[in-house]
Design a protein around this motif. Structure first.
Motif, PDB file in Angstrom:
ATOM      1  N   THR A   1      -6.947   3.838  17.287  1.00 63.29           N
ATOM      2  CA  THR A   1      -7.649   2.913  16.401  1.00 63.29           C
ATOM      3  C   THR A   1      -6.823   2.700  15.131  1.00 63.29           C
ATOM      4  O   THR A   1      -5.942   3.493  14.807  1.00 63.29           O
ATOM      5  CB  THR A   1      -9.035   3.461  16.004  1.00 63.29           C
ATOM      6  OG1 THR A   1      -8.842   4.687  15.315  1.00 63.29           O
ATOM      7  CG2 THR A   1      -9.906   3.679  17.221  1.00 63.29           C
ATOM      8  N   GLU A   2      -7.160   1.635  14.429  1.00 64.50           N
ATOM      9  CA  GLU A   2      -6.473   1.342  13.160  1.00 64.50           C
ATOM     10  C   GLU A   2      -6.598   2.515  12.203  1.00 64.50           C
ATOM     11  O   GLU A   2      -5.647   2.903  11.528  1.00 64.50           O
ATOM     12  CB  GLU A   2      -7.103   0.106  12.503  1.00 64.50           C
ATOM     13  CG  GLU A   2      -6.900  -1.168  13.282  1.00 64.50           C
ATOM     14  CD  GLU A   2      -7.659  -2.297  12.618  1.00 64.50           C
ATOM     15  OE1 GLU A   2      -7.207  -2.760  11.561  1.00 64.50           O
ATOM     16  OE2 GLU A   2      -8.700  -2.704  13.140  1.00 64.50           O
ATOM     17  N   ARG A   3      -7.780   3.084  12.160  1.00 64.12           N
ATOM     18  CA  ARG A   3      -8.067   4.207  11.281  1.00 64.12           C
ATOM     19  C   ARG A   3      -7.126   5.383  11.566  1.00 64.12           C
ATOM     20  O   ARG A   3      -6.577   5.997  10.647  1.00 64.12           O
ATOM     21  CB  ARG A   3      -9.531   4.600  11.500  1.00 64.12           C
ATOM     22  CG  ARG A   3     -10.040   5.734  10.680  1.00 64.12           C
ATOM     23  CD  ARG A   3     -10.571   5.251   9.335  1.00 64.12           C
ATOM     24  NE  ARG A   3     -10.843   6.428   8.505  1.00 64.12           N
ATOM     25  CZ  ARG A   3     -12.002   7.080   8.518  1.00 64.12           C
ATOM     26  NH1 ARG A   3     -12.999   6.648   9.279  1.00 64.12           N
ATOM     27  NH2 ARG A   3     -12.167   8.145   7.764  1.00 64.12           N
TER      28      ARG A   3
ATOM     29  N   LEU B   1      -4.193   5.293  12.829  1.00 57.17           N
ATOM     30  CA  LEU B   1      -2.833   4.940  12.386  1.00 57.17           C
ATOM     31  C   LEU B   1      -2.710   5.027  10.875  1.00 57.17           C
ATOM     32  O   LEU B   1      -1.774   5.602  10.345  1.00 57.17           O
ATOM     33  CB  LEU B   1      -2.481   3.523  12.850  1.00 57.17           C
ATOM     34  CG  LEU B   1      -2.275   3.341  14.348  1.00 57.17           C
ATOM     35  CD1 LEU B   1      -2.204   1.866  14.700  1.00 57.17           C
ATOM     36  CD2 LEU B   1      -1.010   4.062  14.798  1.00 57.17           C
ATOM     37  N   MET B   2      -3.716   4.462  10.178  1.00 58.34           N
ATOM     38  CA  MET B   2      -3.640   4.401   8.715  1.00 58.34           C
ATOM     39  C   MET B   2      -3.773   5.779   8.073  1.00 58.34           C
ATOM     40  O   MET B   2      -3.097   6.081   7.099  1.00 58.34           O
ATOM     41  CB  MET B   2      -4.736   3.469   8.168  1.00 58.34           C
ATOM     42  CG  MET B   2      -4.491   2.009   8.467  1.00 58.34           C
ATOM     43  SD  MET B   2      -2.868   1.445   7.918  1.00 58.34           S
ATOM     44  CE  MET B   2      -2.098   1.062   9.461  1.00 58.34           C
ATOM     45  N   ASP B   3      -4.632   6.636   8.645  1.00 54.38           N
ATOM     46  CA  ASP B   3      -4.811   7.979   8.093  1.00 54.38           C
ATOM     47  C   ASP B   3      -3.576   8.854   8.280  1.00 54.38           C
ATOM     48  O   ASP B   3      -3.509   9.960   7.771  1.00 54.38           O
ATOM     49  CB  ASP B   3      -6.001   8.685   8.773  1.00 54.38           C
ATOM     50  CG  ASP B   3      -7.333   8.121   8.301  1.00 54.38           C
ATOM     51  OD1 ASP B   3      -7.308   7.275   7.388  1.00 54.38           O
ATOM     52  OD2 ASP B   3      -8.369   8.514   8.853  1.00 54.38           O
ATOM     53  N   HIS B   4      -2.656   8.378   9.072  1.00 54.28           N
ATOM     54  CA  HIS B   4      -1.527   9.212   9.471  1.00 54.28           C
ATOM     55  C   HIS B   4      -0.237   8.417   9.286  1.00 54.28           C
ATOM     56  O   HIS B   4       0.725   8.603  10.008  1.00 54.28           O
ATOM     57  CB  HIS B   4      -1.722   9.562  10.957  1.00 54.28           C
ATOM     58  CG  HIS B   4      -0.998  10.774  11.411  1.00 54.28           C
ATOM     59  ND1 HIS B   4      -1.180  12.009  10.839  1.00 54.28           N
ATOM     60  CD2 HIS B   4      -0.099  10.956  12.395  1.00 54.28           C
ATOM     61  CE1 HIS B   4      -0.411  12.890  11.454  1.00 54.28           C
ATOM     62  NE2 HIS B   4       0.260  12.284  12.395  1.00 54.28           N
ATOM     63  N   ILE B   5      -0.254   7.522   8.294  1.00 58.01           N
ATOM     64  CA  ILE B   5       0.770   6.484   8.252  1.00 58.01           C
ATOM     65  C   ILE B   5       2.191   7.020   8.027  1.00 58.01           C
ATOM     66  O   ILE B   5       3.161   6.406   8.470  1.00 58.01           O
ATOM     67  CB  ILE B   5       0.387   5.365   7.233  1.00 58.01           C
ATOM     68  CG1 ILE B   5       1.201   4.101   7.481  1.00 58.01           C
ATOM     69  CG2 ILE B   5       0.516   5.837   5.792  1.00 58.01           C
ATOM     70  CD1 ILE B   5       0.912   3.434   8.816  1.00 58.01           C
ATOM     71  N   GLU B   6       2.333   8.190   7.401  1.00 57.68           N
ATOM     72  CA  GLU B   6       3.703   8.718   7.201  1.00 57.68           C
ATOM     73  C   GLU B   6       4.301   9.182   8.534  1.00 57.68           C
ATOM     74  O   GLU B   6       5.503   9.121   8.735  1.00 57.68           O
ATOM     75  CB  GLU B   6       3.746   9.902   6.226  1.00 57.68           C
ATOM     76  CG  GLU B   6       2.763   9.890   5.083  1.00 57.68           C
ATOM     77  CD  GLU B   6       1.417  10.451   5.516  1.00 57.68           C
ATOM     78  OE1 GLU B   6       1.325  11.678   5.656  1.00 57.68           O
ATOM     79  OE2 GLU B   6       0.470   9.672   5.700  1.00 57.68           O
ATOM     80  N   HIS B   7       3.436   9.687   9.427  1.00 59.94           N
ATOM     81  CA  HIS B   7       3.951  10.248  10.679  1.00 59.94           C
ATOM     82  C   HIS B   7       3.828   9.304  11.861  1.00 59.94           C
ATOM     83  O   HIS B   7       4.521   9.472  12.859  1.00 59.94           O
ATOM     84  CB  HIS B   7       3.222  11.552  11.004  1.00 59.94           C
ATOM     85  CG  HIS B   7       3.322  12.573   9.917  1.00 59.94           C
ATOM     86  ND1 HIS B   7       4.474  13.289   9.684  1.00 59.94           N
ATOM     87  CD2 HIS B   7       2.434  12.970   8.975  1.00 59.94           C
ATOM     88  CE1 HIS B   7       4.277  14.103   8.656  1.00 59.94           C
ATOM     89  NE2 HIS B   7       3.053  13.919   8.202  1.00 59.94           N
ATOM     90  N   ALA B   8       2.934   8.311  11.732  1.00 60.08           N
ATOM     91  CA  ALA B   8       2.641   7.441  12.880  1.00 60.08           C
ATOM     92  C   ALA B   8       3.886   6.756  13.465  1.00 60.08           C
ATOM     93  O   ALA B   8       4.061   6.773  14.689  1.00 60.08           O
ATOM     94  CB  ALA B   8       1.589   6.406  12.508  1.00 60.08           C
ATOM     95  N   PRO B   9       4.777   6.179  12.631  1.00 58.78           N
ATOM     96  CA  PRO B   9       5.910   5.468  13.227  1.00 58.78           C
ATOM     97  C   PRO B   9       6.768   6.371  14.127  1.00 58.78           C
ATOM     98  O   PRO B   9       7.137   5.971  15.229  1.00 58.78           O
ATOM     99  CB  PRO B   9       6.721   4.995  12.003  1.00 58.78           C
ATOM    100  CG  PRO B   9       5.732   4.952  10.893  1.00 58.78           C
ATOM    101  CD  PRO B   9       4.753   6.058  11.157  1.00 58.78           C
ATOM    102  N   ALA B  10       7.028   7.602  13.673  1.00 61.12           N
ATOM    103  CA  ALA B  10       7.863   8.514  14.461  1.00 61.12           C
ATOM    104  C   ALA B  10       7.163   8.920  15.757  1.00 61.12           C
ATOM    105  O   ALA B  10       7.771   8.912  16.841  1.00 61.12           O
ATOM    106  CB  ALA B  10       8.214   9.753  13.637  1.00 61.12           C
TER     107      ALA B  10
ATOM    108  N   HIS C   1       2.014  -2.923   7.474  1.00 65.19           N
ATOM    109  CA  HIS C   1       2.126  -1.802   8.406  1.00 65.19           C
ATOM    110  C   HIS C   1       2.186  -2.279   9.849  1.00 65.19           C
ATOM    111  O   HIS C   1       2.900  -1.724  10.668  1.00 65.19           O
ATOM    112  CB  HIS C   1       0.953  -0.842   8.216  1.00 65.19           C
ATOM    113  CG  HIS C   1       1.099   0.013   7.003  1.00 65.19           C
ATOM    114  ND1 HIS C   1       0.064   0.258   6.139  1.00 65.19           N
ATOM    115  CD2 HIS C   1       2.168   0.674   6.503  1.00 65.19           C
ATOM    116  CE1 HIS C   1       0.488   1.037   5.162  1.00 65.19           C
ATOM    117  NE2 HIS C   1       1.754   1.291   5.352  1.00 65.19           N
ATOM    118  N   LEU C   2       1.405  -3.301  10.128  1.00 63.82           N
ATOM    119  CA  LEU C   2       1.355  -3.809  11.500  1.00 63.82           C
ATOM    120  C   LEU C   2       2.738  -4.268  11.971  1.00 63.82           C
ATOM    121  O   LEU C   2       3.106  -4.085  13.128  1.00 63.82           O
ATOM    122  CB  LEU C   2       0.357  -4.973  11.577  1.00 63.82           C
ATOM    123  CG  LEU C   2      -0.253  -5.241  12.933  1.00 63.82           C
ATOM    124  CD1 LEU C   2      -0.951  -4.012  13.470  1.00 63.82           C
ATOM    125  CD2 LEU C   2      -1.242  -6.391  12.819  1.00 63.82           C
ATOM    126  N   THR C   3       3.489  -4.863  11.053  1.00 67.67           N
ATOM    127  CA  THR C   3       4.824  -5.319  11.465  1.00 67.67           C
ATOM    128  C   THR C   3       5.819  -4.164  11.551  1.00 67.67           C
ATOM    129  O   THR C   3       6.803  -4.257  12.247  1.00 67.67           O
ATOM    130  CB  THR C   3       5.389  -6.363  10.467  1.00 67.67           C
ATOM    131  OG1 THR C   3       5.470  -5.740   9.180  1.00 67.67           O
ATOM    132  CG2 THR C   3       4.508  -7.586  10.388  1.00 67.67           C
TER     133      THR C   3
END
Ligand code: C2E
Ligand code: MG
Ligand code: MG
Ligand code: MG
Length: 281
Positions: A156-158, A160-169, A195-197
């Motif tokens: 969910t978006e939530r 991803l956003m709550d974890h935004i520093e680690h999500a991309p990796a 963030h979406l991009t």
């Protein structure tokens, strides 16, 4: 008098809280037992391509065959599992079961014409936020002999956003394993466009609350069309959830939505029912 009333109110809330806590404790114990007793099951809901109507995969939806209460959907128990870290064990069971099922379908040659059927698995925030989640996925794939290409993960978006520093990796690691990554219930959260991009994603699933208001609601039309066009512009696949009518399908397909899931196509089914449904098509 006011004091007495205050105390009575307090006692009332205290007893409600105690009862709720007690019910949760019972449910927690039953969940743990249910895992060891194999009471959980995955149902599968078909997903089809807009242009060809061909099956592209299925979403795995968790069910619990409760010994007294019968078949339960996730809304009846997931919240307790998530509060008590049981979700980690339950979530890994879901992943393993999905991988084993994907492998079995491969062996049964249950395909849709152009490649293996992909099974989409819902993740809970606890799983995704755990260090080394991609390693868990790799282990599950190794153990079950499934390929990453056969699985999709829904976040969910939530989450991803709550974890935004680690999500991309983490997302990059999962995609390197061949998995498809999608954002579930899109439109209900607060993902920033920036963030979406930046996030390595494959797919957006438009939340069924928007789809449900189509085709007539002008506001829902505007929002949904904008989401589809933005996603397509970003090179993402768009799936519409909860599609129940041909009018909804036509409108969404016209805007560029590529995949459909919902009662119009098929309801969630047990594995044997889903397999029979695919063969009968
Ligand atoms: P979701 O991932 O958004 O799944 C779609 C939900 O919409 C499913 O409910 C599905 O049965 C329902 N649905 C599909 N098509 C239609 C339709 O045409 N009309 C209507 N009214 N409903 C439709 P379900 O199975 O009760 O699951 C509810 C939620 O529980 C899921 O929402 C997902 O967030 C969560 N969930 C399900 N399985 C798992 C799991 O294995 N792990 C985790 N962490 N969460 C899960
Ligand atoms: Mg989902
Ligand atoms: Mg959804
Ligand atoms: Mg949901």
């Amino acid at each position: 008098r006011a004091k007495a009333r205050g105390r009575a109110t307090y006692q009332f809330f205290e007893s409600v809280l105690a009862e709720t806590a007690y019910a949760d404790l019972v449910l927690e114990a039953e969940l743990a037992q249910g895992l060891t007793r194999n009471e959980f099951e995955l149902f599968f809901q078909p997903q089809v391509e807009a242009t060809t109507g061909q099956l592209s995969g299925a979403e795995a939806l968790l069910r619990w065959r409760h010994p007294q209460r019968g078949l339960l959907g996730p809304d009846a128990f997931i919240f307790v599992a998530e509060r008590h870290r049981l979700m980690l064990a339950l979530g890994e069971w879901v992943l393993r079961e999905a991988a084993a099922t994907a492998r079995r379908w491969r062996e049964q040659k249950l395909t849709h014409g152009h490649g293996p059927m992909r099974i989409a698995v819902n993740l809970s925030r606890m799983q995704f936020h755990l260090d080394g989640f991609a390693d868990t996925v790799r282990r599950v794939l190794d153990d079950s002999g499934a390929q990453g290409q056969w699985l999709e993960l829904e976040l969910t978006e939530r989450m991803l956003m709550d974890h935004i520093e680690h999500a991309p990796a983490t997302l990059a690691q999962l995609r390197a394993l061949g998995l498809t990554v999608s954002v579930d219930d899109f439109g209900t959260g607060y993902t920033s466009l920036a963030h979406l991009t930046e996030l390595p994603l494959d797919k957006l699933k438009i939340d069924q609350s928007f789809v449900a208001r189509l085709p007539d609601d002008v506001g829902a039309q505007a929002i949904t069309r904008a989401i589809v066009q933005m996603a397509v512009g970003l090179g993402l696949t768009v799936t519409a959830e909860g599609v129940r009518s041909a009018a909804q399908w036509q409108l969404l397909a016209g805007w560029g939505c590529q995949q459909f899931q919902g009662e119009l196509v098929g309801a969630p089914m047990s594995a044997p029912d889903f397999e029979a449904w695919v063969k009968a098509r």
